[in-house]
Design a protein around this motif. Sequence first.
Motif, PDB file in Angstrom:
ATOM      1  N   VAL B 149       0.839  -1.203   0.000  1.00  0.00           N
ATOM      2  CA  VAL B 149       0.000   0.000   0.000  1.00  0.00           C
ATOM      3  C   VAL B 149       0.872   1.251   0.000  1.00  0.00           C
ATOM      4  O   VAL B 149       0.636   2.188  -0.768  1.00  0.00           O
ATOM      5  CB  VAL B 149      -0.956   0.002   1.217  1.00  0.00           C
ATOM      6  N   TRP B 150       1.900   1.226   0.838  1.00  0.00           N
ATOM      7  CA  TRP B 150       2.791   2.394   0.880  1.00  0.00           C
ATOM      8  C   TRP B 150       3.546   2.554  -0.435  1.00  0.00           C
ATOM      9  O   TRP B 150       3.800   3.655  -0.877  1.00  0.00           O
ATOM     10  CB  TRP B 150       3.783   2.266   2.045  1.00  0.00           C
ATOM     11  N   ARG B 151       3.903   1.455  -1.027  1.00  0.00           N
ATOM     12  CA  ARG B 151       4.599   1.492  -2.299  1.00  0.00           C
ATOM     13  C   ARG B 151       3.733   2.229  -3.329  1.00  0.00           C
ATOM     14  O   ARG B 151       4.221   3.017  -4.135  1.00  0.00           O
ATOM     15  CB  ARG B 151       4.800   0.047  -2.737  1.00  0.00           C
ATOM     16  N   TRP B 152       2.454   1.931  -3.234  1.00  0.00           N
ATOM     17  CA  TRP B 152       1.486   2.566  -4.128  1.00  0.00           C
ATOM     18  C   TRP B 152       1.400   4.070  -3.798  1.00  0.00           C
ATOM     19  O   TRP B 152       1.361   4.914  -4.701  1.00  0.00           O
ATOM     20  CB  TRP B 152       0.146   1.853  -3.936  1.00  0.00           C
ATOM     21  N   PHE B 153       1.404   4.439  -2.517  1.00  0.00           N
ATOM     22  CA  PHE B 153       1.397   5.851  -2.111  1.00  0.00           C
ATOM     23  C   PHE B 153       2.551   6.618  -2.748  1.00  0.00           C
ATOM     24  O   PHE B 153       2.422   7.780  -3.095  1.00  0.00           O
ATOM     25  CB  PHE B 153       1.585   5.991  -0.583  1.00  0.00           C
ATOM     26  N   TYR B 154       3.706   5.916  -2.865  1.00  0.00           N
ATOM     27  CA  TYR B 154       4.938   6.588  -3.289  1.00  0.00           C
ATOM     28  C   TYR B 154       5.054   6.746  -4.809  1.00  0.00           C
ATOM     29  O   TYR B 154       6.002   7.368  -5.275  1.00  0.00           O
ATOM     30  CB  TYR B 154       6.147   5.786  -2.805  1.00  0.00           C
ATOM     31  N   GLN B 155       4.101   6.168  -5.548  1.00  0.00           N
ATOM     32  CA  GLN B 155       4.212   6.208  -7.006  1.00  0.00           C
ATOM     33  C   GLN B 155       4.130   7.643  -7.520  1.00  0.00           C
ATOM     34  O   GLN B 155       3.613   8.531  -6.853  1.00  0.00           O
ATOM     35  CB  GLN B 155       3.085   5.370  -7.643  1.00  0.00           C
ATOM     36  N   PRO B 156       4.647   7.879  -8.757  1.00  0.00           N
ATOM     37  CA  PRO B 156       4.528   9.228  -9.342  1.00  0.00           C
ATOM     38  C   PRO B 156       3.091   9.539  -9.738  1.00  0.00           C
ATOM     39  O   PRO B 156       2.227   8.653  -9.720  1.00  0.00           O
ATOM     40  CB  PRO B 156       5.436   9.149 -10.571  1.00  0.00           C
ATOM     41  N   PHE B 162       0.930  10.707  -2.438  1.00  0.00           N
ATOM     42  CA  PHE B 162       1.795  11.796  -1.971  1.00  0.00           C
ATOM     43  C   PHE B 162       2.138  12.760  -3.102  1.00  0.00           C
ATOM     44  O   PHE B 162       2.066  13.982  -2.944  1.00  0.00           O
ATOM     45  CB  PHE B 162       3.089  11.231  -1.358  1.00  0.00           C
ATOM     46  N   ASN B 163       2.519  12.185  -4.246  1.00  0.00           N
ATOM     47  CA  ASN B 163       2.887  13.042  -5.371  1.00  0.00           C
ATOM     48  C   ASN B 163       1.688  13.791  -5.925  1.00  0.00           C
ATOM     49  O   ASN B 163       1.809  14.938  -6.350  1.00  0.00           O
ATOM     50  CB  ASN B 163       3.583  12.226  -6.460  1.00  0.00           C
ATOM     51  N   ASN B 164       0.514  13.145  -5.909  1.00  0.00           N
ATOM     52  CA  ASN B 164      -0.713  13.840  -6.332  1.00  0.00           C
ATOM     53  C   ASN B 164      -0.961  15.043  -5.449  1.00  0.00           C
ATOM     54  O   ASN B 164      -1.308  16.126  -5.911  1.00  0.00           O
ATOM     55  CB  ASN B 164      -1.920  12.905  -6.234  1.00  0.00           C
ATOM     56  N   PHE B 165      -0.775  14.825  -4.161  1.00  0.00           N
ATOM     57  CA  PHE B 165      -0.994  15.880  -3.182  1.00  0.00           C
ATOM     58  C   PHE B 165      -0.028  17.042  -3.443  1.00  0.00           C
ATOM     59  O   PHE B 165      -0.431  18.197  -3.493  1.00  0.00           O
ATOM     60  CB  PHE B 165      -0.782  15.302  -1.781  1.00  0.00           C
ATOM     61  N   LEU B 166       1.250  16.706  -3.648  1.00  0.00           N
ATOM     62  CA  LEU B 166       2.256  17.737  -3.930  1.00  0.00           C
ATOM     63  C   LEU B 166       1.905  18.475  -5.221  1.00  0.00           C
ATOM     64  O   LEU B 166       1.960  19.708  -5.283  1.00  0.00           O
ATOM     65  CB  LEU B 166       3.646  17.109  -4.062  1.00  0.00           C
ATOM     66  N   ALA B 167       1.498  17.698  -6.230  1.00  0.00           N
ATOM     67  CA  ALA B 167       1.200  18.293  -7.538  1.00  0.00           C
ATOM     68  C   ALA B 167       0.031  19.261  -7.444  1.00  0.00           C
ATOM     69  O   ALA B 167       0.036  20.319  -8.077  1.00  0.00           O
ATOM     70  CB  ALA B 167       0.900  17.190  -8.547  1.00  0.00           C
ATOM     71  N   SER B 168      -0.958  18.924  -6.620  1.00  0.00           N
ATOM     72  CA  SER B 168      -2.137  19.793  -6.526  1.00  0.00           C
ATOM     73  C   SER B 168      -1.780  21.148  -5.920  1.00  0.00           C
ATOM     74  O   SER B 168      -2.496  22.119  -6.089  1.00  0.00           O
ATOM     75  CB  SER B 168      -3.238  19.105  -5.716  1.00  0.00           C
ATOM     76  N   PHE B 171       3.829  21.707  -6.275  1.00  0.00           N
ATOM     77  CA  PHE B 171       5.226  21.349  -5.964  1.00  0.00           C
ATOM     78  C   PHE B 171       5.734  20.335  -6.977  1.00  0.00           C
ATOM     79  O   PHE B 171       4.940  19.617  -7.605  1.00  0.00           O
ATOM     80  CB  PHE B 171       5.327  20.762  -4.559  1.00  0.00           C
ATOM     81  N   SER B 172       7.077  20.255  -7.080  1.00  0.00           N
ATOM     82  CA  SER B 172       7.631  19.293  -8.026  1.00  0.00           C
ATOM     83  C   SER B 172       7.550  17.886  -7.437  1.00  0.00           C
ATOM     84  O   SER B 172       7.423  17.712  -6.228  1.00  0.00           O
ATOM     85  CB  SER B 172       9.076  19.655  -8.364  1.00  0.00           C
ATOM     86  N   GLN B 173       7.677  16.903  -8.301  1.00  0.00           N
ATOM     87  CA  GLN B 173       7.565  15.507  -7.908  1.00  0.00           C
ATOM     88  C   GLN B 173       8.753  15.078  -7.055  1.00  0.00           C
ATOM     89  O   GLN B 173       9.864  15.576  -7.220  1.00  0.00           O
ATOM     90  CB  GLN B 173       7.547  14.639  -9.172  1.00  0.00           C
TER      91      GLN B 173
END
Lengths: 352, 319
Positions: B149-156, B162-168, B171-173
């Motif tokens: 599950v965490w591995r999935w969280f870490y995907q681009p 996490f990256n979706n959250f940053l992107a919204s 922020f950069s990936q």
Amino acid sequence: MATLSLRNLVKTYGKVEVLHGISLDVADGEFVVFVGPSGCGKSTTLRMIAGLEEVSGGEIRIGERLVNDLEPKDRDIAMVFQNYAIYPHMSVRKNIGFGLRTAKMPKADKEKRIEEVAAILGMGDLLERRPNQLSGGQRQRVAIGRAMVRDPAVFLFDEPLSNLDAQLRTQMRLEIKKLHQRVGNTIIFVTHDQVEAMTMADRIVIMKDGYIQQVGTPLEVYHKPANTFVAQFIGAPSMNMLPGTWTGGGVRLADGLGIELPRRNATEGAEVVLGLRPDDLLVTDRKGLFSGTVNIVEPLGADTLVYVGVNGHEVIAKASGREPPQPGQTVELTADAGEMHLFDAASGEALP
Amino acid sequence: MRRASGFARAPRHLEVWQRNGAMRFYHNLTISQKQIVWAWAFLALPVLFYVVIRFYPTANAFVLSFQEWNLLGARSFAGFDNYVRLYNDPVFWKVFRNTFMYLILGTPISLVLSFVIAYHLDKVRFMHGTIRALYFLPFMTSAVAMAWVWRWFYQPVPIGVFNNFLASFGFSQIQFLSSTTNALPSVLAPAIWAGLGFQVIIFMAGLRAIPQSYYEAARIDGVSSWTVLWEITIPLLKPTIVFLVVFSSIGFLRIFDQVYNMTTNNPGGPLNSTKPLVLLIYDTAFNGFNMGYAAAQTVVLFTILLIVSLIQLRILRDR
């Protein structure tokens, strides 16, 4: 040093009222003992004075100052807890000094104060010890030292002797009383042990179910109990209670036995209870008030407690320690009219 | 009547017993000797189990670390070759550093976090049980499922949370698992999170054990809550802290599941940047079939665990 006054003090937990508006005035330097069975509200009252419990209603004044909403540290009090609350990881010196942590005085003065207190309590040579290297009585002294070092207006003691064995308790009782005579601060002392209350107090406050039953000197509450509860709570063994009716010149007990008494404030035919302390009800060779059969004998050395069956119920009386009666023997019991207590059967109030 | 006859028969039974040699021997023992006999009777099975399943393989591993073996062929003695090879192996030293990174980051972070949570949760009355259960839930969850599950969280983007959250927020990936610098902390995070519930529970039990009157006495003395925390709460929690430090250190030194499952396509990667000692041992033994070398690594891990635990116990022990 200061006076303490409680005005209509009320404590509620949710919808349950546990303290129903108690009022009390404590004089400067007085040693007052709150005593009562568990759940009577004595500890709650003490904790409210300390500021550890919020006041639901009424006023607490320490030296004329209203302290209802003051933090414990601002009330000029110190408290000794039942389990002593001394920190196991600190030396005696640090434990006693903990009470001075926030005091604005030079370090040298603090050290001097700690030494002084330790000297008063006779533990000057124990200052570097840890609590686990101390005996129960010494720990108790550290707890008292912690309170003394702050030199508070009022000392609060919450059943401080109940964790000690019987012998040590008697000894500490005496030490606390001596300490009070020496330092003279106002002391509020909570206990469930009526012997502690009787021996230490200037005045005793007897509580039950969140009400004060009686306030008085030890001799007052012993000789002039305000009601049946006080009469039975103070003094051991408990006062004998014999139900009957008031005849105008005495009491006719339920079993038909008549006992003459000086005039009392009761109407003829009223249901009353006659109270006789075992200490005042004596086994005699002559004709007494009534007679009965000895069921059990408890020798105490100086005297003997005798459980006597009188017309179906049992009373406790006192006999000589040297020649006690034997079980099965019939004995005559007598009491001085001045030591007989009369109570209203319905309300339990004393009839003077 | 039946009871009476029962009593009458009992001595005859005893006589038969006593005639038997073994029973007579038992009968003549003192009470404490009998207790010892019974204790050993109950202990026999676990002792046997431990000897066969634990102690024998452990001893065997020590011996094996001085041998060459490919799991099928004959064993041959190699002296200190395995250890020399280990000493000269750059991958081993990389893995050694990684393992200590897991320990040095994991233990303090997890302890501080769990203490802060326990300290505050102890004061919360509202939904106390539910919140505590929520913290405990990860501890009961399978490490494999959690790692995935965490591995999935870490995907681009657009897969990883996490990256979706940053992107919204523009922020950069962040390259979580594919960067050699970010991968180790990224793997460590779920490991810390998983152990948190257990540590919170232990801390709360420790906090509950401190008598309330200690705090009340401090309130009357008027010391600050900071002083109370540092001079009363934490010193009194020392036994709890010692237990948790040792327990979680051993856990982080043996980390495997999270790493293996979050980097399956290149276990311990990228470029060995997340590889812990246990994974190296696994790799050497069951992919390289170099059992002697793997055994030598195991001995090193054992020694590290022993030394770290002893040092911690020594430092934290009550004087």
